[in-house]
Design a protein around this motif. Structure first.
Motif, PDB file in Angstrom:
ATOM      1  N   TRP A  24      22.479  35.777  63.266  1.00 10.83           N
ATOM      2  CA  TRP A  24      21.929  37.106  63.029  1.00 10.83           C
ATOM      3  C   TRP A  24      22.954  37.857  62.186  1.00 10.83           C
ATOM      4  CZ3 TRP A  24      21.320  34.117  67.197  1.00 10.83           C
ATOM      5  CH2 TRP A  24      20.011  33.910  67.659  1.00 10.83           C
ATOM      6  N   ILE A  25      22.539  38.325  61.014  1.00 10.30           N
ATOM      7  CA  ILE A  25      23.487  38.835  60.025  1.00 10.30           C
ATOM      8  C   ILE A  25      23.080  40.219  59.536  1.00 10.30           C
ATOM      9  CG2 ILE A  25      24.620  38.364  57.809  1.00 10.30           C
ATOM     10  CD1 ILE A  25      23.883  35.410  58.184  1.00 10.30           C
ATOM     11  N   ASP A  26      24.094  41.058  59.344  1.00 10.24           N
ATOM     12  CA  ASP A  26      23.899  42.384  58.762  1.00 10.24           C
ATOM     13  C   ASP A  26      25.013  42.599  57.748  1.00 10.24           C
ATOM     14  OD1 ASP A  26      22.706  44.856  58.361  1.00 10.24           O
ATOM     15  OD2 ASP A  26      23.983  45.840  59.844  1.00 10.24           O
ATOM     16  N   GLN A  43      28.488  41.248  58.996  1.00 10.51           N
ATOM     17  CA  GLN A  43      28.531  41.157  60.451  1.00 10.51           C
ATOM     18  C   GLN A  43      27.683  39.972  60.897  1.00 10.51           C
ATOM     19  OE1 GLN A  43      28.048  44.109  58.370  1.00 10.51           O
ATOM     20  NE2 GLN A  43      27.192  45.467  59.944  1.00 10.51           N
ATOM     21  N   VAL A  44      28.244  39.142  61.747  1.00 12.69           N
ATOM     22  CA  VAL A  44      27.559  37.918  62.151  1.00 12.69           C
ATOM     23  C   VAL A  44      27.571  37.789  63.673  1.00 12.69           C
ATOM     24  CG1 VAL A  44      27.419  35.422  61.859  1.00 12.69           C
ATOM     25  CG2 VAL A  44      28.389  36.823  60.017  1.00 12.69           C
ATOM     26  N   LEU A  45      26.408  37.422  64.215  1.00 19.37           N
ATOM     27  CA  LEU A  45      26.277  37.149  65.650  1.00 19.37           C
ATOM     28  C   LEU A  45      25.645  35.772  65.798  1.00 19.37           C
ATOM     29  CD1 LEU A  45      26.246  37.990  68.674  1.00 19.37           C
ATOM     30  CD2 LEU A  45      24.006  39.021  68.245  1.00 19.37           C
ATOM     31  N   ASP A  46      26.231  34.939  66.644  1.00 22.20           N
ATOM     32  CA  ASP A  46      25.661  33.605  66.875  1.00 22.20           C
ATOM     33  C   ASP A  46      25.163  33.415  68.304  1.00 22.20           C
ATOM     34  OD1 ASP A  46      28.080  33.525  68.160  1.00 22.20           O
ATOM     35  OD2 ASP A  46      28.858  31.764  67.110  1.00 22.20           O
ATOM     36  N   ALA A 160      28.896  49.126  62.900  1.00 19.95           N
ATOM     37  CA  ALA A 160      28.651  47.839  62.255  1.00 19.95           C
ATOM     38  C   ALA A 160      28.284  46.755  63.258  1.00 19.95           C
ATOM     39  CB  ALA A 160      29.886  47.427  61.447  1.00 19.95           C
ATOM     40  N   TYR A 161      28.980  46.702  64.376  1.00 18.11           N
ATOM     41  CA  TYR A 161      28.677  45.621  65.309  1.00 18.11           C
ATOM     42  C   TYR A 161      27.427  45.904  66.145  1.00 18.11           C
ATOM     43  CZ  TYR A 161      30.548  47.576  69.762  1.00 18.11           C
ATOM     44  OH  TYR A 161      30.762  48.300  70.902  1.00 18.11           O
ATOM     45  N   LEU A 162      27.099  47.183  66.358  1.00 17.27           N
ATOM     46  CA  LEU A 162      25.904  47.501  67.146  1.00 17.27           C
ATOM     47  C   LEU A 162      24.627  47.052  66.451  1.00 17.27           C
ATOM     48  CD1 LEU A 162      26.709  51.037  68.619  1.00 17.27           C
ATOM     49  CD2 LEU A 162      26.298  48.921  69.890  1.00 17.27           C
TER      50      LEU A 162
END
Length: 304
Positions: A24-26, A43-46, A160-162
């Motif tokens: 999930w990228i922003d 910003q990346v969430l895996d 950014a992380y939210l």
């Protein structure tokens, strides 16, 4: 929530992400209104179950074109990794553009959900997060802050992380809705579906009738009272213009002036009847399609 600025650490993280199945990228962009926008953060969430933000990584890529290119090559162009964005077309302008593979856009998914299941005033991530995931008091003030300055403010980093958390949760909820609206048609309960269809169809007749009636009353009242706008609606006028010409006259003009006006004409049933046997002299293309019409049956005993 790692915030990485060192090129070597960012490269190591990119290598790690290249093994993921879904990310999930922003992004945050500096000078986004100018002709030369600059990618500031990725910003990346895996891990979509992460609600604390501890698994989200902020990659500071401002003025690091080689790192950006490496991210594009290893992540964005990799068809084995699904990349989830909201309003992906915006992010992709700086992340591979049309070359990017296996991209999912939550904005586009949301637009496919019928309005009755997702009645929203807009499809902004903030709105979707509030309605689908009960995230409220979302502050988007930092969205327009200066992402080209360094060091970043703590508020910018928090913002950014939210967004990655909102994105992942919205994506999961949208997938649930997609599954709901696209069940296996071979296992559908036609009795329940039919009963609901009949109920809604009757309601829609009443609602549409009242809506049309109210529209006409409001238009007449606003015109009579010389009111162009209220707190509920706005009345505007416009002119319709239709240009018509006799077909024979158009044919003569095209022939005499040598105008290139060659295009297929759909022959209606009446035109086919008027042409009669002459139709056989034309080189026609026949497109056949199968259409299905659903008609609600009247209740037994209804002779109206």
């Amino acid at each position: 929530m790692p915030y990485l600025t060192d090129a070597r650490k960012i490269q190591a993280k990119i290598a790690e992400y290249s093994q993921a199945q879904i990310l999930w990228i922003d992004t945050e962009v500096a000078d986004y209104k100018s002709r030369n926008p600059r990618l500031s953060l990725i910003q990346v969430l895996d891990n979509p179950q992460d609600m604390s933000g501890s698994d989200i990584c902020l990659l500071d890529v401002l003025e690091q074109p080689d790192i950006i290119e490496e991210f594009i090559t290893q992540i964005m162009l990799n068809p084995e990794i699904e990349k989830v964005f909201h309003n992906a077309s915006y992010d992709l302008k700086l992340l591979g553009n049309k070359k990017a593979k296996n991209v999912t856009c939550t904005l586009e998914i949301a637009k496919t959900i019928p309005y009755y299941l997702l009645p929203l005033p807009n499809y902004q991530l903030k709105t979707l997060a509030a309605v689908l995931c009960n995230f409220h008091n979302i502050d988007k003030q930092e969205q327009t802050s200066d992402w080209g300055k360094r060091p970043l403010a703590e508020e910018q980093i928090d913002y950014a992380y939210l967004d990655c958390i909102y994105l992942a949760q919205v994506h999961l909820k949208l997938l649930e809705l997609q599954a709901k609206i696209n069940p296996d048609p071979t296992t559908e309960d036609l009795v329940l579906l039919g009963a609901r269809y009949t109920e809604v169809e009757q309601q829609s007749q009443i609602i549409n009738s009242e809506l049309e009636h109210l529209q006409e009353r409001i238009k007449k009242a606003m015109q009579a009272q010389n009111v162009s706008e209220t707190s509920y609606c706005k009345l505007t006028s416009y002119q319709r213009q239709t240009v018509k010409v006799a077909f024979a006259e158009l044919v003569r003009l095209v022939e005499t002036q040598g105008i290139n006006l060659d295009f297929p004409i759909t022959l209606t049933q009446k035109m086919q009847k008027d042409l009669g046997e002459n139709l056989e002299q034309l080189s026609v293309d026949v497109d056949e399609t199968t259409a299905w019409r659903l008609t609600a049956k009247k209740p037994d005993g209804d002779n109206s």
